[in-house]
Scaffold this active site. Sequence first.
Site, short mmCIF file in Angstrom:
data_model
loop_
_atom_site.label_atom_id
_atom_site.label_comp_id
_atom_site.label_asym_id
_atom_site.label_seq_id
_atom_site.Cartn_x
_atom_site.Cartn_y
_atom_site.Cartn_z
N ALA A 82 6.95 2.96 -11.62
CA ALA A 82 7.04 4.42 -11.64
C ALA A 82 8.45 4.90 -11.34
O ALA A 82 9.20 4.25 -10.62
CB ALA A 82 6.08 5.00 -10.60
N GLY A 91 4.35 -0.17 -9.94
CA GLY A 91 3.21 0.36 -10.68
C GLY A 91 2.91 -0.42 -11.94
O GLY A 91 1.76 -0.50 -12.38
N GLU A 105 0.82 -3.17 -10.85
CA GLU A 105 -0.50 -2.65 -10.49
C GLU A 105 -1.34 -2.40 -11.75
O GLU A 105 -2.55 -2.66 -11.75
CB GLU A 105 -0.35 -1.39 -9.64
CG GLU A 105 0.16 -1.74 -8.24
CD GLU A 105 0.36 -0.55 -7.35
OE1 GLU A 105 -0.34 -0.47 -6.33
OE2 GLU A 105 1.20 0.31 -7.67
N GLU A 138 8.48 -1.80 -3.95
CA GLU A 138 8.48 -0.50 -3.27
C GLU A 138 8.87 -0.57 -1.80
O GLU A 138 9.49 0.34 -1.27
CB GLU A 138 7.09 0.16 -3.34
CG GLU A 138 6.59 0.47 -4.71
CD GLU A 138 5.78 -0.65 -5.34
OE1 GLU A 138 4.87 -0.35 -6.11
OE2 GLU A 138 6.06 -1.84 -5.07
#
Length: 164
Positions: free
Chosen positions: A37, A77, A80, A100
Site C-alpha cells: 500500500a 499489503g 497480505e 511495515e
Amino acid sequence: SLAVLQGLEDGLKKAKADPSVKAVMICGENGKFSAGADIRGFSSLKRHGTGLGPIVSLIESSEKPVVAAIEGVALGGGLEVALGCHYRVAHVKARMGLPEVTIGLLPGAEGTQRLPRLIGVPAALDMITTGKHIPATEALKLGLVDEIVEENTTEAAMRLANKV
C-alpha cells in the site's frame, strides 16, 4: 490504491458470478506482484469505505480456487493479498515480506493472523517483527509458497489453477 482494491473486488465478484470461470489468478504488472500500500492513501481509503482487509477476506472466502502469481516483490499489503489466496506460485527471484514494522506499523489486513497459520508462529513472528524480505527459495521451505519457477510465473499459476 483505491483503483487496485476496486479492481480486485470487481474481478472477484465477476468471477464468482460467471459459471464458466473455474479458478482465479491474481498477478501484478511489469514483473512485480505488489510492493504494498501507498501509506499516503491510508486516510483516503477509510473515507471511501474500501480497505485491504475486506478484499483479502473476499479472496480467501472464494469458493473458486485463487492462485497468486508472485513476481518481483510481494511486500506488505501485497503479501497480505497473496496470503488470502489459496495457492501461491513465485518466481525464483521473487522476494516477500511485511516491512511495515520498519516505519512503526503492523500489517493491517490480517497478515498477522494468516502468516502464522501458514508458516508457524516462530517464522511468522520473525518476519512480522523484523520486516525482513525473504527470497522465494526460503518462502518455499517455510510453506509460504506452493511452488517456485524460473519460467513465466503467470503460466505456472494458470497450470496450477487448472490442476486444482
